[in-house]
Design an enzyme around this catalytic site. Sequence first.
Site, PDB file in Angstrom:
ATOM      1  N   GLU A 137      12.975  26.806 -16.652  1.00 47.91           N
ATOM      2  CA  GLU A 137      13.534  27.751 -15.675  1.00 47.91           C
ATOM      3  C   GLU A 137      12.708  27.781 -14.397  1.00 47.91           C
ATOM      4  O   GLU A 137      13.261  27.823 -13.292  1.00 47.91           O
ATOM      5  CB  GLU A 137      13.638  29.148 -16.283  1.00 47.91           C
ATOM      6  CG  GLU A 137      14.742  29.255 -17.331  1.00 47.91           C
ATOM      7  CD  GLU A 137      14.850  30.648 -17.932  1.00 47.91           C
ATOM      8  OE1 GLU A 137      14.085  31.553 -17.492  1.00 47.91           O
ATOM      9  OE2 GLU A 137      15.677  30.845 -18.833  1.00 47.91           O
ATOM     10  N   HIS A 144      21.583  34.258 -15.742  1.00 47.77           N
ATOM     11  CA  HIS A 144      21.392  34.969 -17.004  1.00 47.77           C
ATOM     12  C   HIS A 144      22.625  35.771 -17.427  1.00 47.77           C
ATOM     13  O   HIS A 144      22.624  36.371 -18.498  1.00 47.77           O
ATOM     14  CB  HIS A 144      20.174  35.894 -16.905  1.00 47.77           C
ATOM     15  CG  HIS A 144      18.870  35.181 -17.034  1.00 47.77           C
ATOM     16  ND1 HIS A 144      18.355  34.393 -16.036  1.00 47.77           N
ATOM     17  CD2 HIS A 144      17.979  35.115 -18.064  1.00 47.77           C
ATOM     18  CE1 HIS A 144      17.196  33.889 -16.425  1.00 47.77           C
ATOM     19  NE2 HIS A 144      16.955  34.298 -17.643  1.00 47.77           N
TER      20      HIS A 144
END
Length: 322
Positions: free
Chosen positions: A170, A203
């Site tokens: 990420e 997310h």
Amino acid sequence: MAEEEDLSPNLMTEDMEHSNGGFVPPDGLCWLSVLSCLLLACSYVGSLYVWRSDLPRDHPTVIKRRFTSVLIVSGLSPLFVWTWREFTGVRTGPSLLALMGIHLEGLIPAIILPLMLTMVLFLGPLMQLAMDCPWSFMDGIRVALDPWFWMLCFSDMRWLRNQVVAPLTEELVFRACMLPMLVPCAGPLTAIFTCPLFFGVAHFHHVIELLRFRQGTLSGIFLSAVFQFSYTAVFGAYTAFIFIRTGHLIGPVLCHSFCNYMGFPAISAAMEHPHRLTVLSSYLMGVLLFLFFLFPFTDPSYYGLPTPVCTLTSSPSSLCLS
């Protein structure tokens, strides 16, 4: 005369580029940067769903499959930056890897200082954890030095995902690859608050799984998604700040791993703690010390001036200065 008139703007542009240590952004750069970041974010999230499965996300089989696809996308992510650079014609002094925070200069401070800063912020939760932990300090040291403990950790797929793979991939995709594409058109400060939007929106895919497995009411899932977006966006801005100030990828990765381990501070539990005054004082002290040390601990002079990503700006920014 005609030839001299044609050449003079190019010469002036080059002089501006060299005098500012950056370049004059070409037309349409911001659109290309945003579209490149959006494509990269979609590729990352999409890689999680290339596998068809009726199993929940925490099942070891699902985690292993997602490791494969996410690591492939993350490994290819530097190609997005390289393609963006070639397509836009943006000239960079540092190498592609250096722009992405992968270099040796200032590495030791980049490993230590950002993580220490984040631990200062979590002084309250750490104090709370220490008070509630049945182990003594020496017991904790012995466990931390025990190879079997780390073998158990690395054999746990959820631990490996939360502490290693997710932080590494990420931060590589959403910070190391996106910030070099956003800084030239938006500047460091705007990029710090733009980059986390891609991270926060990415997310939202957890909502799909919560709805799919009916893990809560619709309103509860929506509120959870909004909270997670807000939290991840704020955290993303913080790690983007660290990346720009230090010019290293390792700091954001370690901070991300630490925050994943700690989770969101249990403030409600702190309010009901037997030693509430001590715990709440630690929370307040941690925030104050964090704000006090935020700029000193990320001083670019510790990591090599200028940090690579700061060379992409056409005008100097206070964030890039010591």
